[in-house]
Enzyme design. Sequence first.
Site, PDB file in Angstrom:
ATOM      1  N   ASP A 146       6.876   2.524  -6.261  1.00  0.00           N
ATOM      2  CA  ASP A 146       6.328   3.376  -7.313  1.00  0.00           C
ATOM      3  C   ASP A 146       6.231   4.788  -6.753  1.00  0.00           C
ATOM      4  O   ASP A 146       5.607   5.014  -5.710  1.00  0.00           O
ATOM      5  CB  ASP A 146       4.942   2.872  -7.738  1.00  0.00           C
ATOM      6  CG  ASP A 146       4.393   3.639  -8.936  1.00  0.00           C
ATOM      7  OD1 ASP A 146       5.206   4.093  -9.760  1.00  0.00           O
ATOM      8  OD2 ASP A 146       3.162   3.781  -9.040  1.00  0.00           O
ATOM      9  N   ARG A 180       5.141  -3.971  -8.177  1.00  0.00           N
ATOM     10  CA  ARG A 180       6.403  -3.241  -8.172  1.00  0.00           C
ATOM     11  C   ARG A 180       6.906  -3.055  -6.743  1.00  0.00           C
ATOM     12  O   ARG A 180       6.100  -2.922  -5.798  1.00  0.00           O
ATOM     13  CB  ARG A 180       6.296  -1.904  -8.899  1.00  0.00           C
ATOM     14  CG  ARG A 180       5.456  -0.811  -8.317  1.00  0.00           C
ATOM     15  CD  ARG A 180       3.948  -0.934  -8.471  1.00  0.00           C
ATOM     16  NE  ARG A 180       3.505  -1.224  -9.814  1.00  0.00           N
ATOM     17  CZ  ARG A 180       3.121  -0.293 -10.678  1.00  0.00           C
ATOM     18  NH1 ARG A 180       3.145   0.968 -10.343  1.00  0.00           N
ATOM     19  NH2 ARG A 180       2.683  -0.645 -11.867  1.00  0.00           N
ATOM     20  N   ASP A 189       5.293   8.792  -7.766  1.00  0.00           N
ATOM     21  CA  ASP A 189       4.670   9.657  -8.769  1.00  0.00           C
ATOM     22  C   ASP A 189       4.506  11.071  -8.237  1.00  0.00           C
ATOM     23  O   ASP A 189       4.091  11.267  -7.081  1.00  0.00           O
ATOM     24  CB  ASP A 189       3.281   9.126  -9.161  1.00  0.00           C
ATOM     25  CG  ASP A 189       3.351   7.877 -10.016  1.00  0.00           C
ATOM     26  OD1 ASP A 189       4.115   7.879 -10.995  1.00  0.00           O
ATOM     27  OD2 ASP A 189       2.645   6.903  -9.690  1.00  0.00           O
ATOM     28  N   ARG A 216      13.474  -1.447  -8.523  1.00  0.00           N
ATOM     29  CA  ARG A 216      12.387  -1.528  -9.496  1.00  0.00           C
ATOM     30  C   ARG A 216      12.950  -1.725 -10.897  1.00  0.00           C
ATOM     31  O   ARG A 216      13.892  -1.047 -11.312  1.00  0.00           O
ATOM     32  CB  ARG A 216      11.525  -0.269  -9.464  1.00  0.00           C
ATOM     33  CG  ARG A 216      10.394  -0.340 -10.493  1.00  0.00           C
ATOM     34  CD  ARG A 216       9.386   0.764 -10.332  1.00  0.00           C
ATOM     35  NE  ARG A 216       8.324   0.645 -11.324  1.00  0.00           N
ATOM     36  CZ  ARG A 216       7.278   1.446 -11.397  1.00  0.00           C
ATOM     37  NH1 ARG A 216       7.149   2.436 -10.532  1.00  0.00           N
ATOM     38  NH2 ARG A 216       6.356   1.269 -12.329  1.00  0.00           N
TER      39      ARG A 216
END
Length: 374
Positions: free
Chosen positions: A97, A94, A99, A83
Site C-alpha cells: 500500500d 494487501r 500513499d 496488489r
Amino acid sequence: MQFNKVYISLGSNKGDKFKNLQLAIDAVYTSVGAIKAISKVYKTPAFGFESDDFFNACITIETHLVAEEVLKELLAIEVKLGRVRTQTEGYEARIIDLDILFFENQTINTESLQVPHPELHKRKFVLEPLKDIAAKFQHEKYKATVLELLELCDDDSALEPINIWLKNPKKSHDFSKYNYIAIEGNIGAGKTSLVTKISKDYNAKLILERFADNPFLPKFYEDKHRYAFTLEMSFLADRYQQLSDDLAQLDLFKDFIVSDYDVFKSLIFSKITLQEDEFKLYRRLFYLMYKDIAKPELYVYLYQNTERLQQNIKKRGRDYEQNIESDYLEKINSGYLDFLKNQTELNIKIIDISDKDFVKNRADYLWVLDQICE
C-alpha cells in the site's frame, strides 16, 4: 529544473512483508525519484479490520514529477508488486500500500488525490515512521508539526520497531571513489541538467558555467569573426576565476564536486572559433593560467547527434542560440572527440546519449548513472 519533495507511506501485511517494502522502495527509485530518507520499519496491528500485523514505513523522495504523475506511478508499482484492488477497498489485507502523505506544502483536492492525506493525523502507524524523517514538517491545515500530531493522536495502537533497516537503492550508484567529476558535452547535450540532478540526488557540490552572464555571447552568435577572440578571452578569465575559487573551497557537507564543464573546454572551443595566429596566442595564455588548476578524476563526455542537439537548443529557447548552424555543432563534436582521443592523463568516459532523454525519462537518467559508475 524544479524538484518536488514528497512524503510517502508504505505498508504490507501479506507474504514477505519486509521484502515487499524493499521492492516498493526500489521501484519508487526507478520510476519516480531519488530516495532522500527512509524511516525505521514498524510492526503495527491492522487498523479497522482483523488481519495479520502490518509492516509500515515512510520515505521522502525528490522528483520532477507533479502530484498526479507520482500517484499514477505509485498505483502502477502496487499493481506490479501484485496488489489487486477490490470493490470493498478500504480495510483489507494487501501486499503493498503506497500513499502520498505530503507533496511539498501543497493542498490538493481532486477526485483521485487528496493531499495532505486526509486520515494521516488519525493514524499512529503513519505518524510514527513519518516522525523519523519529518518530525518538524508542518501540516498546513492543522498548523501542527508531525511530532505534534503524533502527540495529539488518539490512536492507541502498539507499534514495535523492527530491527532491520530498508536499503536506499541510490547506493547502487557509487560516486565515493571520486572527489571531482566534470561532465562535458556539446551545446544542448544536457550536461547542466545532468549535473544538477546528480548534485541533488547524491549530495554533491555543484559548479555551473556562468555562460549566461557573458555579455559577448549573444554578439558572438551574430558576428563570430568579430567577437570570437573577445568571447574566448572573457571565458578564459571567468572559468579560471570560478574554478580557482570553487575547487579551492572545501565543503565539509558535500560528498564530492560535479561540474558541467572542464578547463580544457576553453582550448577546444577556441581552436574552432579563432584564427590560427589568435589561437597560438590564446593557447600560450591558457597553459600559463591553467597549469595549477585541479583536474577531474573522471571526465565524462556526453555525445549527442546534431539533430538532437538542434532540437534541444530550440526547446530551451535562448534567443541568441536559435541560429546556431549544424556545421558549427559538428565542428564542436569533432573538436571534443579529437581532444579526447589524444588525452593520456584524464580518466575519460564517452557516453552516447543520442537515443536517451534523461531529463524526462528517469530510466534513461539511471542508465546514464550506470555508465558513469560502472
